[in-house]
Structures are given as C-alpha cells and as structure tokens.
Design a protein around this motif. Structure first.
Motif, PDB file in Angstrom:
ATOM      1  N   LYS A   1      -3.072   4.651  10.744  1.00 20.78           N
ATOM      2  CA  LYS A   1      -3.527   3.516   9.957  1.00 20.78           C
ATOM      3  C   LYS A   1      -3.934   4.064   8.600  1.00 20.78           C
ATOM      4  CE  LYS A   1      -6.370  -0.636   9.901  1.00 20.78           C
ATOM      5  NZ  LYS A   1      -7.374  -1.465  10.637  1.00 20.78           N
TER       6      LYS A   1
ATOM      7  N   HIS B   1       0.839  -1.185   0.000  1.00 17.38           N
ATOM      8  CA  HIS B   1       0.000   0.000   0.000  1.00 17.38           C
ATOM      9  C   HIS B   1       0.880   1.243   0.000  1.00 17.38           C
ATOM     10  CE1 HIS B   1      -3.887  -2.087   1.421  1.00 17.38           C
ATOM     11  NE2 HIS B   1      -3.031  -2.997   0.996  1.00 17.38           N
TER      12      HIS B   1
ATOM     13  N   ARG C   1      -4.909   2.964   4.819  1.00 21.28           N
ATOM     14  CA  ARG C   1      -5.279   1.969   3.801  1.00 21.28           C
ATOM     15  C   ARG C   1      -4.841   0.563   4.180  1.00 21.28           C
ATOM     16  NH1 ARG C   1      -2.554   6.339   1.038  1.00 21.28           N
ATOM     17  NH2 ARG C   1      -4.116   7.942   0.714  1.00 21.28           N
ATOM     18  N   GLY C   2      -5.127   0.225   5.421  1.00 18.87           N
ATOM     19  CA  GLY C   2      -4.846  -1.129   5.886  1.00 18.87           C
ATOM     20  C   GLY C   2      -3.461  -1.336   6.455  1.00 18.87           C
ATOM     21  N   ARG C   3      -2.628  -0.320   6.479  1.00 15.84           N
ATOM     22  CA  ARG C   3      -1.274  -0.448   7.014  1.00 15.84           C
ATOM     23  C   ARG C   3      -1.097   0.491   8.194  1.00 15.84           C
ATOM     24  NH1 ARG C   3      -1.818  -4.242   4.430  1.00 15.84           N
ATOM     25  NH2 ARG C   3      -0.488  -5.114   2.776  1.00 15.84           N
ATOM     26  N   SER C   4      -0.433   0.028   9.240  1.00 14.86           N
ATOM     27  CA  SER C   4      -0.230   0.819  10.447  1.00 14.86           C
ATOM     28  C   SER C   4       1.244   1.177  10.600  1.00 14.86           C
ATOM     29  CB  SER C   4      -0.696   0.035  11.679  1.00 14.86           C
ATOM     30  OG  SER C   4      -2.084  -0.218  11.619  1.00 14.86           O
TER      31      SER C   4
END
Length: 420
Positions: free
Chosen positions: A261, A46, A263-266
């Motif tokens: 966080k 991402h 788009r699905g990534r932290s």
C-alpha cells in the motif's frame, strides 16, 4: 457630482484586480492552502518509483559448470573465487550500488543475484551432497548485508565521521531501506584451488559455497507499507551435469513478492530472475524433459503469470526483474520466448530502453574504452498488468565504472509509475 469620496467603475475594477492578485499571492505563500486549492481540481494518480537491480554474483561460473572431471572443476572453482575477490563487492561495489539507489530513491527495489559467498575446510562430500560451509568469505561477502550497511549509513561529516549528535547517542541514524523478503535459490559448494599450487583435489585450499538469492527492499519513511512477504521456486529448472556427470545440479530460480500500500494505492509487487543458461539448442530440465533454446525461462515466465502464479492477480501487479529475454533487442531464436509469455499473460512494458542496460562482457568488471558498446540489449524489465499503472519516466544507471569497477555487469533500471 464629484467622485472625490467614491469609486468610479474603473476604480472598482482596479481594486478587484488588486484583491485578486493578493489572493493569488497568499495561496502561493501558504503551501497548505495552495495544495488544498489544487485538490479541488481533477484528482491525480499517485506515483511510486521502483528499481530492478541485478547485482552480479561476482564471477563467470561457466568454467566450473563445463569442467569434465572433479579435478578440473576444483581448479576452475579456484578461478571463480579469484574472480569474485577481484570484483570486490564488500569493499567497492556495495557502495557504488548503494549510491545508485540513493540517487534515484526508489520506493521498492527488486534485487537479483544477491549472492552470499561462504567458506569452510576442504570437504568433497559437501560437493557431492548438501552444502555445509557457514563462514562468510570476507572478500566475497554477503551481498545483502553489505548493501544494506551502505544504504543505511548515518550522515557523514566532512572528515567522514558520524555526526556529533549520533556519536553522543542523541539521535540514531535513520534506516533508509529494510529487507522485505529474501528467497534462497541456487546453493552449491565445492573445494577450490585458488592459489595455483598443485591441481585438483590434492591442491584444494578450502571449500567455497555460493548461495544465490533474490530479494526485495522497501524504503522507510516514504509512505510505503507492505505485508504477505513470500517467495518460491519455479517448477521447471535447468539441470546441469557437473564434472562429466559425477553429479547433476538443478539451477534453482524463483521469485519474491509483497503486497503493497503506497500513498493510498494498493498493488502486488513481484521480483524475479529467469533462467540465463538455457541458450543451447537442447536443455535438460529437472523434470527429465528436454527443452529448446529459451524454453526453460519461458516456462518459468508462464508459471509466474499463469493460474496460481505469483504475478497472476486481479489487483494491479508490478512485475520486474532480470527476465533474460526481450521482444526486440535480442535475436528471434528462442531468447524472446519468455518475454512473449509475459506479454501474453497481460503484462506491458513500463521501463525505458534508452539507453540500453545489458550487459558488460568483462567478468572482472574493469571493461575498456569501448565497453559502452557492450550495452546493446535489454533483459531487465519493469512490467505491469493494468492500464491504470502508467509509465511516467525512467532511468538507467551503472553504465560506467566507479572506483575502477563497474557496479555490475547489468545496469540498474528505474521506473517512476503513476497509479490511478
């Protein structure tokens, strides 16, 4: 036997190709189906876009910092204020900087030197004690307020007016960026003689207060969520003796951070501005020690990435800001120490140095025909602590004047990153 009512082998092959082409065409015309088909392949990382932007406080403070007496400091303070007014943040530079941000559309922006200039009546006690001026200097400005106002303007029509829908209240202009965290740092107030009449305290016209801040902006409606906004000051600070030692002032610098966080990534996002004025051979600290060239900013960098530091985490960390240091475009005389401390702490470069981004020499931001040559090194960086965050591409903006003024003495550095 006749094949008039059947298909030959060649005919079946031709039909298969035709049907295959139709299927491909359907997938192309239906974006949702096409995306689903792509998703069956190898999963891609991402992307997130980040920018580091030093706004330039608006003036060179050196004359006031190097004054030998109170009266000299007051006269030098007048020069500083006139310079701040001439660099026109509220009326010119805020819009130029906002245009840069809108052009690159970073998801997160780390700001340094987000100054707040305030004014009040002449009061020498405010210079000797705690700052008290509270009214924003309209020509100096509150940089964060002015920048956000430019960023979050509604769409304009051809004549520069707000759209008819917005005028009727049918739809409010959508916010583009929000202030996630702001950290007040260096804060000092001084009577200033800015009209040139008289001199020193007897000629002072008003007080001027400078509050330096670092801040983080987050783009709205872009799939970005944040929490745990925080900020702090470094333990090791430059201590400056003002007006020949009448008073000492600690140049407070620090950091801001948020947990993100996207788009699905932290990941953790940290923004900082390391010391700029410790380039003498000997520099006094707030701890009563003396450090060599570049070693105060190196201590600040070590605090960031060391145990308990804001950028010390098992999670992916994006660390950016004005480091006032680099490993290859500054002289090996101590100015590299902070950058080397960051890389020793596990961080790697994730920004472009082509073209270089620092720094315009003209404090009035007008420049000249050869000012492009001033941009000959890099101190603004984007760094990460994990190999899973990869550099995709980068941009450098702000190396030319807009409406007669450079947006800042630094250029803006943007990085597009892929988080696996």
């Amino acid at each position: 036997m006749s094949n008039a009512h059947g298909f030959s082998r060649r005919g079946r092959t031709g039909l298969g190709l035709l049907l295959g082409l139709i299927a491909v065409l359907v997938l192309t015309l239906l974006p949702g189906v096409a995306d689903a088909a792509k998703g069956k392949g190898k999963k891609k990382g991402h992307q997130v876009t980040v920018m580091t932007r030093n706004l330039y406080l608006g003036a060179d403070l050196t004359p006031a910092l190097q004054a030998n007496t109170v009266d000299q400091a007051i006269d030098a303070g007048g020069q500083v204020v006139n310079q701040v007014h001439a660099t026109r943040f509220p009326s010119v530079r805020a819009a130029s900087l906002a245009a840069e941000i809108k052009k690159r559309k970073p998801d997160i922006v780390g700001l340094q030197e987000a100054a707040w200039w305030r004014t009040g009546p002449v009061d020498i006690n405010a210079a000797l004690g705690s700052p008290v001026a509270s009214q924003t200097d309209p020509l100096g400005g509150d940089f964060l307020t002015e920048l956000l106002a430019q960023l979050n303007k509604g769409k304009k029509g051809k004549k520069g007016s707000v759209s008819a829908a917005a005028r009727k209240g049918k739809k409010k202009p959508a916010l583009r960026y929000v202030l996630a965290v702001v950290q007040p740092e260096f804060d000092f107030e001084l009577p200033v003689n800015d009209d040139g009449n008289g001199s020193g305290l007897a000629g002072a016209d008003h007080n001027e207060r400078l509050t330096m801040r670092d801040a983080i902006l987050v783009r709205k409606g872009a799939g970005i969520k944040f929490k745990n906004s925080s900020g702090g000051a470094f333990n090791t600070l430059l201590r400056v003796a003002l007006a020949g030692g009448v008073r000492t002032v600690d140049v407070t610098r620090g950091w801001t951070a948020i947990d993100v966080k996207a788009r699905g990534r932290s990941f953790r996002f940290v923004n900082t501005h390391l010391e700029a004025f410790d380039s003498s051979g000997s520099n006094t600290t707030n701890q009563g020690t003396t450090l060599g060239r570049g070693d105060i900013r190196a201590a600040q960098a070590s605090q960031l990435v060391g145990p308990g530091g804001a950028a010390n985490s098992t999670r992916p960390v994006i660390l950016l800001g004005d480091m006032n240091s680099d490993d290859d475009t500054v002289q090996p005389n101590g100015d590299r120490n902070a950058y080397m401390a960051l890389t020793a702490g596990g961080f790697s470069e994730r920004s472009t140095a082509n073209p270089l981004s620092c720094c315009l020499n003209d404090p009035f931001l007008i420049g000249g025909p050869n000012s492009i040559n001033d941009f000959d090194h890099q101190v603004d960086h984007v760094l990460t602590n994990k190999g899973k965050i990869r550099f995709v591409k980068g941009f450098v903006d702000g190396r030319a004047p807009v409406n007669g003024l450079y947006p800042s003495d630094h250029a803006g550095v943007t990085s597009v990153l892929k988080i696996k």
